[in-house]
Design a protein around this motif. Structure first.
Motif, PDB file in Angstrom:
ATOM      1  N   MET A   1       1.881  -8.061 -10.842  1.00 55.79           N
ATOM      2  CA  MET A   1       1.273  -8.223  -9.786  1.00 55.79           C
ATOM      3  C   MET A   1       1.447  -6.736  -9.108  1.00 55.79           C
ATOM      4  N   THR A   2       0.474  -6.312  -8.484  1.00 59.29           N
ATOM      5  CA  THR A   2       0.634  -4.843  -7.755  1.00 59.29           C
ATOM      6  C   THR A   2       0.894  -5.006  -6.480  1.00 59.29           C
ATOM      7  N   ARG A   3       1.851  -4.177  -5.916  1.00 58.55           N
ATOM      8  CA  ARG A   3       2.203  -4.194  -4.530  1.00 58.55           C
ATOM      9  C   ARG A   3       1.939  -2.911  -3.876  1.00 58.55           C
ATOM     10  N   MET A   4       1.291  -2.781  -2.560  1.00 54.59           N
ATOM     11  CA  MET A   4       0.973  -1.827  -1.965  1.00 54.59           C
ATOM     12  C   MET A   4       1.757  -1.801  -0.719  1.00 54.59           C
ATOM     13  N   PRO A   5       1.907  -0.671   0.058  1.00 57.48           N
ATOM     14  CA  PRO A   5       2.496  -0.642   1.327  1.00 57.48           C
ATOM     15  C   PRO A   5       1.947  -1.545   2.547  1.00 57.48           C
ATOM     16  N   ALA A   6       2.831  -2.483   2.769  1.00 59.23           N
ATOM     17  CA  ALA A   6       2.194  -3.403   3.884  1.00 59.23           C
ATOM     18  C   ALA A   6       1.507  -2.468   4.952  1.00 59.23           C
ATOM     19  N   ALA A   7       0.461  -2.967   5.286  1.00 56.95           N
ATOM     20  CA  ALA A   7      -0.185  -2.083   6.504  1.00 56.95           C
ATOM     21  C   ALA A   7       0.602  -2.602   7.737  1.00 56.95           C
ATOM     22  N   VAL A  53       8.458   5.139  -7.683  1.00 60.32           N
ATOM     23  CA  VAL A  53       9.319   4.050  -8.011  1.00 60.32           C
ATOM     24  C   VAL A  53       8.545   2.801  -7.662  1.00 60.32           C
ATOM     25  N   ASN A  54       7.809   2.778  -6.468  1.00 62.63           N
ATOM     26  CA  ASN A  54       7.142   1.718  -5.945  1.00 62.63           C
ATOM     27  C   ASN A  54       6.073   1.202  -6.908  1.00 62.63           C
ATOM     28  N   VAL A  55       5.370   2.316  -7.555  1.00 66.15           N
ATOM     29  CA  VAL A  55       4.320   2.068  -8.403  1.00 66.15           C
ATOM     30  C   VAL A  55       4.761   1.473  -9.708  1.00 66.15           C
ATOM     31  N   ILE A  56       5.832   2.090 -10.310  1.00 65.94           N
ATOM     32  CA  ILE A  56       6.384   1.837 -11.488  1.00 65.94           C
ATOM     33  C   ILE A  56       7.361   0.300 -11.498  1.00 65.94           C
ATOM     34  N   THR A  57       8.025   0.131 -10.183  1.00 67.47           N
ATOM     35  CA  THR A  57       8.624  -1.203 -10.378  1.00 67.47           C
ATOM     36  C   THR A  57       7.682  -2.390 -10.087  1.00 67.47           C
ATOM     37  N   SER A  58       6.556  -1.839  -9.689  1.00 74.16           N
ATOM     38  CA  SER A  58       5.405  -2.966  -9.257  1.00 74.16           C
ATOM     39  C   SER A  58       4.524  -3.014 -10.533  1.00 74.16           C
ATOM     40  N   TYR A  63      11.263  -3.322 -14.771  1.00 75.57           N
ATOM     41  CA  TYR A  63      12.037  -2.815 -13.761  1.00 75.57           C
ATOM     42  C   TYR A  63      11.553  -3.161 -12.419  1.00 75.57           C
ATOM     43  N   ALA A  64      11.111  -4.559 -12.306  1.00 80.66           N
ATOM     44  CA  ALA A  64      10.744  -5.140 -11.266  1.00 80.66           C
ATOM     45  C   ALA A  64      11.710  -5.258 -10.085  1.00 80.66           C
ATOM     46  N   LEU A  65      11.501  -4.994  -8.747  1.00 80.75           N
ATOM     47  CA  LEU A  65      12.443  -5.081  -7.684  1.00 80.75           C
ATOM     48  C   LEU A  65      12.306  -6.108  -6.886  1.00 80.75           C
ATOM     49  N   SER A  89      -5.213   7.346   4.931  1.00 77.22           N
ATOM     50  CA  SER A  89      -5.965   7.897   4.193  1.00 77.22           C
ATOM     51  C   SER A  89      -5.051   9.017   3.312  1.00 77.22           C
ATOM     52  N   ALA A  90      -4.415  10.008   4.012  1.00 79.04           N
ATOM     53  CA  ALA A  90      -3.802  11.006   3.591  1.00 79.04           C
ATOM     54  C   ALA A  90      -2.623  10.573   2.763  1.00 79.04           C
ATOM     55  N   TYR A  91      -1.947   9.260   3.281  1.00 74.26           N
ATOM     56  CA  TYR A  91      -0.865   8.906   2.560  1.00 74.26           C
ATOM     57  C   TYR A  91      -1.171   8.338   1.075  1.00 74.26           C
ATOM     58  N   ASP A  92      -2.422   7.731   0.952  1.00 71.45           N
ATOM     59  CA  ASP A  92      -2.859   7.138  -0.278  1.00 71.45           C
ATOM     60  C   ASP A  92      -3.606   8.340  -1.093  1.00 71.45           C
ATOM     61  N   ARG A  93      -4.046   9.253  -0.692  1.00 73.20           N
ATOM     62  CA  ARG A  93      -4.616  10.365  -1.311  1.00 73.20           C
ATOM     63  C   ARG A  93      -3.658  11.354  -1.880  1.00 73.20           C
ATOM     64  N   GLN A  94      -2.648  11.494  -1.022  1.00 71.36           N
ATOM     65  CA  GLN A  94      -1.693  12.767  -1.367  1.00 71.36           C
ATOM     66  C   GLN A  94      -0.430  12.114  -2.005  1.00 71.36           C
ATOM     67  N   VAL A  95      -0.112  11.053  -1.727  1.00 73.31           N
ATOM     68  CA  VAL A  95       1.104  10.431  -2.469  1.00 73.31           C
ATOM     69  C   VAL A  95       0.852   9.416  -3.332  1.00 73.31           C
ATOM     70  N   TYR A  96       0.070   8.253  -2.910  1.00 70.31           N
ATOM     71  CA  TYR A  96      -0.046   7.106  -3.811  1.00 70.31           C
ATOM     72  C   TYR A  96      -0.888   7.497  -4.855  1.00 70.31           C
ATOM     73  N   ALA A  97      -2.080   8.338  -4.778  1.00 69.34           N
ATOM     74  CA  ALA A  97      -3.209   8.647  -6.117  1.00 69.34           C
ATOM     75  C   ALA A  97      -2.223   9.346  -7.046  1.00 69.34           C
ATOM     76  N   PRO A  98      -1.374  10.419  -6.869  1.00 67.61           N
ATOM     77  CA  PRO A  98      -0.620  10.903  -8.135  1.00 67.61           C
ATOM     78  C   PRO A  98       0.445  10.092  -8.477  1.00 67.61           C
ATOM     79  N   ALA A  99       0.705   8.935  -7.771  1.00 64.56           N
ATOM     80  CA  ALA A  99       1.976   8.019  -8.182  1.00 64.56           C
ATOM     81  C   ALA A  99       1.380   7.121  -9.254  1.00 64.56           C
ATOM     82  N   PHE A 100       0.143   6.749  -8.870  1.00 64.20           N
ATOM     83  CA  PHE A 100      -0.745   5.753  -9.876  1.00 64.20           C
ATOM     84  C   PHE A 100      -1.001   6.426 -10.963  1.00 64.20           C
TER      85      PHE A 100
END
Length: 135
Positions: A1-7, A53-58, A63-65, A89-100
């Motif tokens: 299961m993939t978890r994303m930051p809760a809106a 760490v969120n992307v990897i543990t999810s 390594y699940a949390l 949008s910036a959070y997803d583009r600048q932070v989460y896209a590279p993490a994924f």
């Protein structure tokens, strides 16, 4: 299961940058660490690490949390994003896209996954706390 930051957390945290209790739909309750004194470069580096760490543990079952630690991790990330003035949008583009993109690296799980416990410990040392559904 993939978890994303809760809106919901993003909206709640955008209104306050101080440590405060937060609850997510996981049933976990957390007190977010006080990140307000972090210089922008340090806040950005921590945000990047939290996302990785969120992307990897999810996505790496070894390594699940638990829900409480995941809520502490993502809640702190959302808090830092608001502190840095990043909209969703910036959070997803600048932070989460590279993490994924880490998921394209076959060694990422074993390289990043073991850092989760230390990162959660750092958040606790900064005043964060996690209780409830599966720490």
């Amino acid at each position: 299961m993939t978890r994303m930051p809760a809106a919901l957390l993003a909206v709640l945290l955008a209104s306050s940058l101080l440590a405060r209790p937060a609850a997510a739909d996981t049933g976990a309750t957390v007190v977010l660490p006080d990140t307000s004194a972090l210089p922008p470069a340090e806040a950005r580096a921590l945000l990047t690490q939290l996302a990785q760490v969120n992307v990897i543990t999810s996505n790496c079952p070894a390594y699940a949390l638990g829900d409480a630690d995941w809520t502490l991790l993502t809640g702190t990330g959302d808090q830092l994003a608001a502190q840095l003035g990043l909209d969703a949008s910036a959070y997803d583009r600048q932070v989460y896209a590279p993490a994924f993109r880490l998921l394209d690296d076959p060694g990422a799980c074993d390289r990043v996954g073991p850092t989760a416990a230390g990162l959660i410990g750092r958040l606790r040392a900064m005043g964060g706390a996690a209780e409830g559904a599966g720490r």
